[in-house]
Design a protein around this motif. Structure first.
Motif, PDB file in Angstrom:
ATOM      1  N   PRO A 172     107.359  19.401 119.036  1.00 22.46           N
ATOM      2  CA  PRO A 172     108.087  18.351 119.437  1.00 22.46           C
ATOM      3  C   PRO A 172     107.671  16.935 119.598  1.00 22.46           C
ATOM      4  O   PRO A 172     106.459  16.714 119.900  1.00 22.46           O
ATOM      5  N   ILE A 173     108.327  15.989 119.197  1.00 20.56           N
ATOM      6  CA  ILE A 173     108.077  14.500 119.487  1.00 20.56           C
ATOM      7  C   ILE A 173     109.106  14.236 120.759  1.00 20.56           C
ATOM      8  O   ILE A 173     110.214  14.498 120.424  1.00 20.56           O
ATOM      9  N   VAL A 174     108.461  13.887 121.980  1.00 18.07           N
ATOM     10  CA  VAL A 174     109.288  13.315 123.145  1.00 18.07           C
ATOM     11  C   VAL A 174     109.319  12.171 123.195  1.00 18.07           C
ATOM     12  O   VAL A 174     108.304  11.124 122.965  1.00 18.07           O
ATOM     13  N   THR A 175     110.455  11.186 123.281  1.00 13.05           N
ATOM     14  CA  THR A 175     110.862  10.014 123.229  1.00 13.05           C
ATOM     15  C   THR A 175     111.284   9.717 124.657  1.00 13.05           C
ATOM     16  O   THR A 175     112.134  10.436 124.976  1.00 13.05           O
ATOM     17  N   VAL A 176     110.665   8.789 125.331  1.00 11.37           N
ATOM     18  CA  VAL A 176     110.893   8.505 126.860  1.00 11.37           C
ATOM     19  C   VAL A 176     111.053   6.861 126.843  1.00 11.37           C
ATOM     20  O   VAL A 176     110.623   6.201 126.053  1.00 11.37           O
ATOM     21  N   ASN A 199     106.762   7.515 122.349  1.00 11.87           N
ATOM     22  CA  ASN A 199     106.958   8.582 121.883  1.00 11.87           C
ATOM     23  C   ASN A 199     105.541   9.577 121.883  1.00 11.87           C
ATOM     24  O   ASN A 199     104.434   8.845 121.807  1.00 11.87           O
ATOM     25  N   PHE A 200     105.657  10.783 122.373  1.00 13.84           N
ATOM     26  CA  PHE A 200     104.695  11.538 122.596  1.00 13.84           C
ATOM     27  C   PHE A 200     104.807  12.768 121.594  1.00 13.84           C
ATOM     28  O   PHE A 200     105.787  13.319 121.582  1.00 13.84           O
ATOM     29  N   LEU A 201     103.804  12.778 120.683  1.00  7.27           N
ATOM     30  CA  LEU A 201     103.742  14.218 120.007  1.00  7.27           C
ATOM     31  C   LEU A 201     102.941  15.306 120.731  1.00  7.27           C
ATOM     32  O   LEU A 201     101.877  15.312 120.855  1.00  7.27           O
ATOM     33  N   ALA A 246     114.762  11.387 128.880  1.00 10.91           N
ATOM     34  CA  ALA A 246     113.804  11.758 127.583  1.00 10.91           C
ATOM     35  C   ALA A 246     114.654  12.610 126.759  1.00 10.91           C
ATOM     36  O   ALA A 246     115.384  13.558 126.996  1.00 10.91           O
ATOM     37  N   PHE A 247     114.203  12.416 125.293  1.00 11.44           N
ATOM     38  CA  PHE A 247     114.682  13.253 124.455  1.00 11.44           C
ATOM     39  C   PHE A 247     113.595  14.001 123.549  1.00 11.44           C
ATOM     40  O   PHE A 247     112.596  13.241 123.331  1.00 11.44           O
ATOM     41  N   TRP A 248     113.799  15.070 122.726  1.00 12.42           N
ATOM     42  CA  TRP A 248     112.707  15.610 121.999  1.00 12.42           C
ATOM     43  C   TRP A 248     113.511  15.621 120.438  1.00 12.42           C
ATOM     44  O   TRP A 248     114.887  15.839 120.226  1.00 12.42           O
ATOM     45  N   ARG A 249     112.565  15.707 119.536  1.00 12.53           N
ATOM     46  CA  ARG A 249     113.103  15.774 118.320  1.00 12.53           C
ATOM     47  C   ARG A 249     112.043  16.344 117.310  1.00 12.53           C
ATOM     48  O   ARG A 249     110.816  16.510 118.101  1.00 12.53           O
ATOM     49  N   VAL A 250     112.047  17.127 116.314  1.00 11.90           N
ATOM     50  CA  VAL A 250     110.947  17.557 115.495  1.00 11.90           C
ATOM     51  C   VAL A 250     110.217  16.356 114.597  1.00 11.90           C
ATOM     52  O   VAL A 250     108.949  16.671 114.532  1.00 11.90           O
ATOM     53  N   PHE A 297      99.735  13.507 121.833  1.00  8.09           N
ATOM     54  CA  PHE A 297      99.355  12.484 120.897  1.00  8.09           C
ATOM     55  C   PHE A 297     100.548  11.346 120.900  1.00  8.09           C
ATOM     56  O   PHE A 297     101.621  11.829 121.242  1.00  8.09           O
ATOM     57  N   PHE A 298      99.790  10.254 120.599  1.00  9.23           N
ATOM     58  CA  PHE A 298     101.224   9.150 120.768  1.00  9.23           C
ATOM     59  C   PHE A 298     101.369   8.737 119.159  1.00  9.23           C
ATOM     60  O   PHE A 298     100.475   8.675 118.220  1.00  9.23           O
TER      61      PHE A 298
END
Length: 134
Positions: A11-15, A50-52, A72-76, A126-127
């Protein structure tokens, strides 16, 4: 959406704005029989970060949530058209049980988080290259 931690998919989390991203690893593999680990990372940036999320093969369950004022949202991946919200507590977290082919929304991992070892304020993260400031 089918996704798992195999072949580099995570997941990549975008805040947006300041807050804390919490991360939990739980359900260690039987040969290790150890406690889970719980930690968080803080950002004070007012824009987008963005956080990986990383993971360990020593555990079979992973969960995360965001406690900032903005959602916050997540995507692949960066160009994925599939985006979903991130949970807001351990009772309403976003998670991936090991072997699952899907990220699950609204899972309750409060018991696992309460019994996990505190990771000293660190989580495997990871950023993304587009923004590094915390």
């Amino acid at each position: 959406m089918a996704v798992n931690y195999l072949n580099g998919l995570a997941p990549i989390v975008t805040v947006t704005g300041p807050g804390n991203l919490h991360h939990l690893t739980y359900d260690s593999v039987p040969s290790l029989n150890g406690p889970g680990a719980v930690g968080m990372i803080n950002t004070t940036h007012n824009g987008t970060t963005n956080f990986l999320l990383g993971f360990s093969y020593n555990y079979r369950g992973y969960a995360f949530y965001w406690d900032g004022q903005a959602p916050a949202f997540w995507r692949v991946s960066g160009n994925s058209p599939f985006i979903e919200p991130v949970g807001t507590s351990w009772e309403n977290a976003t998670g991936v049980p090991w072997g699952s082919s899907e990220i699950e929304l609204g899972i309750n991992v409060a018991t696992q988080a309460a019994s996990a070892t505190k990771a000293g304020g660190e989580i495997p993260v990871f950023f993304s290259a587009d923004y590094f400031q915390l």
